[in-house]
Design a protein around this motif. Structure first.
Motif, PDB file in Angstrom:
ATOM      1  N   GLN A 126       1.795  -1.685   0.842  1.00  0.00           N
ATOM      2  CA  GLN A 126       2.878  -2.706   0.260  1.00  0.00           C
ATOM      3  C   GLN A 126       2.841  -4.044   0.728  1.00  0.00           C
ATOM      4  O   GLN A 126       3.775  -4.612   0.853  1.00  0.00           O
ATOM      5  CB  GLN A 126       4.237  -2.071   0.254  1.00  0.00           C
ATOM      6  N   THR A 127       1.722  -4.638   0.978  1.00  0.00           N
ATOM      7  CA  THR A 127       1.432  -5.969   1.575  1.00  0.00           C
ATOM      8  C   THR A 127       0.404  -6.526   0.992  1.00  0.00           C
ATOM      9  O   THR A 127      -0.704  -6.137   0.681  1.00  0.00           O
ATOM     10  CB  THR A 127       1.163  -5.741   3.005  1.00  0.00           C
ATOM     11  N   GLU A 128       0.498  -7.922   0.488  1.00  0.00           N
ATOM     12  CA  GLU A 128      -0.381  -8.778  -0.271  1.00  0.00           C
ATOM     13  C   GLU A 128      -0.560  -9.926   0.911  1.00  0.00           C
ATOM     14  O   GLU A 128       0.332 -10.283   1.592  1.00  0.00           O
ATOM     15  CB  GLU A 128       0.076  -9.467  -1.497  1.00  0.00           C
ATOM     16  N   ILE A 129      -1.811 -10.258   0.898  1.00  0.00           N
ATOM     17  CA  ILE A 129      -2.108 -11.435   1.793  1.00  0.00           C
ATOM     18  C   ILE A 129      -2.479 -12.776   0.785  1.00  0.00           C
ATOM     19  O   ILE A 129      -3.054 -12.675  -0.057  1.00  0.00           O
ATOM     20  CB  ILE A 129      -3.470 -11.065   2.549  1.00  0.00           C
ATOM     21  N   VAL A 130      -1.955 -13.821   1.165  1.00  0.00           N
ATOM     22  CA  VAL A 130      -1.851 -15.156   0.462  1.00  0.00           C
ATOM     23  C   VAL A 130      -2.543 -16.165   1.381  1.00  0.00           C
ATOM     24  O   VAL A 130      -1.796 -16.496   2.292  1.00  0.00           O
ATOM     25  CB  VAL A 130      -0.548 -15.632  -0.336  1.00  0.00           C
ATOM     26  N   PRO A 131      -3.730 -16.551   1.243  1.00  0.00           N
ATOM     27  CA  PRO A 131      -4.234 -17.257   2.268  1.00  0.00           C
ATOM     28  C   PRO A 131      -3.890 -18.720   2.087  1.00  0.00           C
ATOM     29  O   PRO A 131      -3.666 -19.119   0.765  1.00  0.00           O
ATOM     30  CB  PRO A 131      -5.956 -17.155   1.914  1.00  0.00           C
ATOM     31  N   ARG A 132      -3.687 -19.428   3.107  1.00  0.00           N
ATOM     32  CA  ARG A 132      -3.401 -20.888   3.081  1.00  0.00           C
ATOM     33  C   ARG A 132      -4.838 -21.690   2.857  1.00  0.00           C
ATOM     34  O   ARG A 132      -5.724 -21.401   3.434  1.00  0.00           O
ATOM     35  CB  ARG A 132      -2.783 -21.346   4.321  1.00  0.00           C
ATOM     36  N   PRO A 133      -4.688 -22.815   2.045  1.00  0.00           N
ATOM     37  CA  PRO A 133      -3.434 -23.362   1.198  1.00  0.00           C
ATOM     38  C   PRO A 133      -3.306 -22.648   0.001  1.00  0.00           C
ATOM     39  O   PRO A 133      -4.170 -21.581  -0.392  1.00  0.00           O
ATOM     40  CB  PRO A 133      -4.008 -24.832   0.900  1.00  0.00           C
ATOM     41  N   PHE A 134      -2.190 -22.429  -0.585  1.00  0.00           N
ATOM     42  CA  PHE A 134      -1.954 -21.712  -1.686  1.00  0.00           C
ATOM     43  C   PHE A 134      -1.092 -22.407  -2.746  1.00  0.00           C
ATOM     44  O   PHE A 134      -0.492 -23.311  -2.367  1.00  0.00           O
ATOM     45  CB  PHE A 134      -1.312 -20.269  -1.479  1.00  0.00           C
ATOM     46  N   ALA A 135      -1.179 -22.109  -3.984  1.00  0.00           N
ATOM     47  CA  ALA A 135      -0.509 -22.640  -5.007  1.00  0.00           C
ATOM     48  C   ALA A 135       0.816 -21.757  -5.346  1.00  0.00           C
ATOM     49  O   ALA A 135       1.030 -20.705  -4.980  1.00  0.00           O
ATOM     50  CB  ALA A 135      -1.285 -22.929  -6.461  1.00  0.00           C
ATOM     51  N   PRO A 136       1.801 -22.230  -5.888  1.00  0.00           N
ATOM     52  CA  PRO A 136       3.018 -21.531  -6.249  1.00  0.00           C
ATOM     53  C   PRO A 136       2.781 -20.177  -7.028  1.00  0.00           C
ATOM     54  O   PRO A 136       3.154 -19.136  -6.777  1.00  0.00           O
ATOM     55  CB  PRO A 136       3.986 -22.557  -7.344  1.00  0.00           C
ATOM     56  N   GLU A 137       1.483 -20.323  -7.945  1.00  0.00           N
ATOM     57  CA  GLU A 137       1.214 -19.514  -9.061  1.00  0.00           C
ATOM     58  C   GLU A 137       0.587 -18.091  -7.862  1.00  0.00           C
ATOM     59  O   GLU A 137       0.739 -17.050  -8.377  1.00  0.00           O
ATOM     60  CB  GLU A 137       0.169 -19.660  -9.846  1.00  0.00           C
ATOM     61  N   ASP A 138      -0.120 -18.452  -7.001  1.00  0.00           N
ATOM     62  CA  ASP A 138      -0.565 -17.424  -5.893  1.00  0.00           C
ATOM     63  C   ASP A 138       0.373 -16.772  -5.307  1.00  0.00           C
ATOM     64  O   ASP A 138       0.536 -15.498  -5.341  1.00  0.00           O
ATOM     65  CB  ASP A 138      -1.514 -18.035  -4.979  1.00  0.00           C
ATOM     66  N   LEU A 139       1.684 -17.472  -4.887  1.00  0.00           N
ATOM     67  CA  LEU A 139       2.573 -16.517  -4.072  1.00  0.00           C
ATOM     68  C   LEU A 139       3.087 -15.719  -5.294  1.00  0.00           C
ATOM     69  O   LEU A 139       3.558 -14.582  -4.756  1.00  0.00           O
ATOM     70  CB  LEU A 139       3.433 -17.638  -3.659  1.00  0.00           C
ATOM     71  N   LEU A 140       3.371 -16.328  -6.633  1.00  0.00           N
ATOM     72  CA  LEU A 140       4.461 -15.559  -7.448  1.00  0.00           C
ATOM     73  C   LEU A 140       3.381 -14.301  -7.952  1.00  0.00           C
ATOM     74  O   LEU A 140       4.015 -13.360  -8.241  1.00  0.00           O
ATOM     75  CB  LEU A 140       4.643 -16.282  -8.761  1.00  0.00           C
ATOM     76  N   ALA A 141       2.254 -14.435  -8.003  1.00  0.00           N
ATOM     77  CA  ALA A 141       1.190 -13.383  -8.562  1.00  0.00           C
ATOM     78  C   ALA A 141       1.322 -12.247  -7.377  1.00  0.00           C
ATOM     79  O   ALA A 141       1.240 -11.039  -7.842  1.00  0.00           O
ATOM     80  CB  ALA A 141      -0.211 -13.772  -8.599  1.00  0.00           C
ATOM     81  N   ALA A 142       1.527 -12.434  -6.087  1.00  0.00           N
ATOM     82  CA  ALA A 142       1.368 -11.736  -5.073  1.00  0.00           C
ATOM     83  C   ALA A 142       2.587 -10.776  -5.033  1.00  0.00           C
ATOM     84  O   ALA A 142       2.709  -9.732  -5.145  1.00  0.00           O
ATOM     85  CB  ALA A 142       1.100 -12.218  -3.599  1.00  0.00           C
ATOM     86  N   VAL A 143       3.716 -11.665  -5.258  1.00  0.00           N
ATOM     87  CA  VAL A 143       4.942 -10.958  -5.267  1.00  0.00           C
ATOM     88  C   VAL A 143       5.290 -10.059  -6.415  1.00  0.00           C
ATOM     89  O   VAL A 143       5.712  -8.951  -6.333  1.00  0.00           O
ATOM     90  CB  VAL A 143       6.346 -12.013  -5.266  1.00  0.00           C
ATOM     91  N   SER A 144       4.864 -10.570  -7.618  1.00  0.00           N
ATOM     92  CA  SER A 144       4.740  -9.772  -8.930  1.00  0.00           C
ATOM     93  C   SER A 144       4.187  -8.460  -8.781  1.00  0.00           C
ATOM     94  O   SER A 144       4.334  -7.632  -9.357  1.00  0.00           O
ATOM     95  CB  SER A 144       4.348 -10.655 -10.068  1.00  0.00           C
ATOM     96  N   SER A 145       2.892  -8.518  -8.133  1.00  0.00           N
ATOM     97  CA  SER A 145       2.065  -7.407  -8.182  1.00  0.00           C
ATOM     98  C   SER A 145       2.770  -6.399  -7.035  1.00  0.00           C
ATOM     99  O   SER A 145       2.435  -5.082  -7.469  1.00  0.00           O
ATOM    100  CB  SER A 145       0.675  -7.936  -7.466  1.00  0.00           C
ATOM    101  N   LEU A 146       3.312  -6.700  -6.327  1.00  0.00           N
ATOM    102  CA  LEU A 146       4.122  -5.696  -5.290  1.00  0.00           C
ATOM    103  C   LEU A 146       5.442  -5.377  -6.040  1.00  0.00           C
ATOM    104  O   LEU A 146       5.584  -3.990  -5.861  1.00  0.00           O
ATOM    105  CB  LEU A 146       4.504  -6.404  -4.034  1.00  0.00           C
ATOM    106  N   LEU A 147       6.144  -6.012  -6.532  1.00  0.00           N
ATOM    107  CA  LEU A 147       7.346  -5.588  -7.084  1.00  0.00           C
ATOM    108  C   LEU A 147       6.981  -4.764  -8.635  1.00  0.00           C
ATOM    109  O   LEU A 147       7.807  -3.955  -8.953  1.00  0.00           O
ATOM    110  CB  LEU A 147       8.502  -6.690  -7.380  1.00  0.00           C
ATOM    111  N   GLY A 148       6.472  -5.465  -9.433  1.00  0.00           N
ATOM    112  CA  GLY A 148       5.899  -4.891 -10.606  1.00  0.00           C
ATOM    113  C   GLY A 148       7.067  -4.092 -11.380  1.00  0.00           C
ATOM    114  O   GLY A 148       8.236  -4.791 -11.402  1.00  0.00           O
ATOM    115  N   ALA A 149       6.825  -2.910 -11.626  1.00  0.00           N
ATOM    116  CA  ALA A 149       8.040  -2.291 -12.393  1.00  0.00           C
ATOM    117  C   ALA A 149       9.130  -1.981 -11.356  1.00  0.00           C
ATOM    118  O   ALA A 149      10.250  -1.631 -12.098  1.00  0.00           O
ATOM    119  CB  ALA A 149       7.308  -0.829 -12.803  1.00  0.00           C
ATOM    120  N   ARG A 150       9.226  -1.995 -10.185  1.00  0.00           N
ATOM    121  CA  ARG A 150      10.367  -1.612  -9.634  1.00  0.00           C
ATOM    122  C   ARG A 150      11.197  -3.010  -9.341  1.00  0.00           C
ATOM    123  O   ARG A 150      11.971  -2.953  -8.381  1.00  0.00           O
ATOM    124  CB  ARG A 150       9.858  -1.024  -8.198  1.00  0.00           C
TER     125      ARG A 150
END
Length: 159
Positions: A126-150
Motif C-alpha cells: 500500500q505504498t507509492e513512491i514519488v521521486p523528487r522533484p514532482f508536480a502536484p499531478e504526480d502526488l495526486l495520482a499516487a494518492v488516488s491510485s492508493l485510495l481509489g474506490a476505498r
C-alpha cells in the motif's frame, strides 16, 4: 480542506516536537479524507499540504517523526493516507510507516524520495513512491491510485 501543523513555524516555539493548531472547519471539496504529511523541508511540506487541501483533503502536518507519531495517535481513525519524506528527522520514512502500520495495517502511504537517497524497501504494501522533484499531478495520482474506490465518505465532523 483544513490543515493542522506540528513542528513547523509558530508551533516550533511551543515544543521541540511541535504542537497542533486548532483545526478549522474545512471548506474544500466533498471527500474530506485526512492526510498526514511528514516532511522536514517546510516549503515542500506546505506545497504538499496546499496540493492536498485544494483537492478537499483535511491535512495534518509534521516536520519530524515524533510529531507525526503524536498526530497519528490522536487522528489514526481518520487518517486515510500518509505522505512522508524518505528521510524525515527521527525515523526514516519506511520505519515511520512500519510503526504506524502496527496499529493500522491497511494505512496507505506515499513516500517522496530523492533519487540520491534511494527509495524505501519494497516490503511496504500500500505504498507509492514519488521521486523528487514532482508536480502536484504526480502526488495526486499516487494518492488516488492508493485510495481509489476505498476513498472514505465525508466524516461527520466535515459536514
Amino acid at each position: 480542506g483544513q490543515q493542522v501543523r506540528v513542528g513547523d513555524s509558530l508551533a516550533e516555539r511551543d515544543t521541540e516536537r511541535g504542537a497542533a493548531e486548532t483545526p478549522r472547519k474545512p471548506m474544500g471539496k466533498a471527500s474530506c479524507a485526512t492526510a498526514l504529511v511528514v516532511e522536514k523541508d517546510g516549503a515542500v511540506r506546505k506545497f504538499i499540504a496546499r496540493t492536498l487541501t485544494a483537492e478537499g483533503y483535511r491535512v495534518l502536518e509534521a516536520a519530524a517523526s515524533s510529531g507525526a507519531l503524536e498526530l497519528f495517535n490522536c487522528w489514526r481513525n481518520e487518517i486515510s493516507v500518509v505522505v512522508t519524506g524518505a528521510d524525515v528527522p527521527g525515523l526514516a520514512g519506511d520505519e515511520l510507516l512500519r510503526r504506524m502500520r502496527r496499529c493500522l495495517p491497511s494505512l496507505a502511504a506515499v513516500v517522496v524520495a530523492d533519487h540520491a537517497f534511494g527509495v524505501p524497501q519494497p516490503d511496504l504494501p500500500q505504498t507509492e513512491i514519488v521521486p523528487r522533484p514532482f508536480a502536484p499531478e504526480d502526488l495526486l495520482a499516487a494518492v488516488s491510485s492508493l485510495l481509489g474506490a476505498r476513498m472514505p465518505e465525508a466524516h461527520a465532523a466535515c459536514a
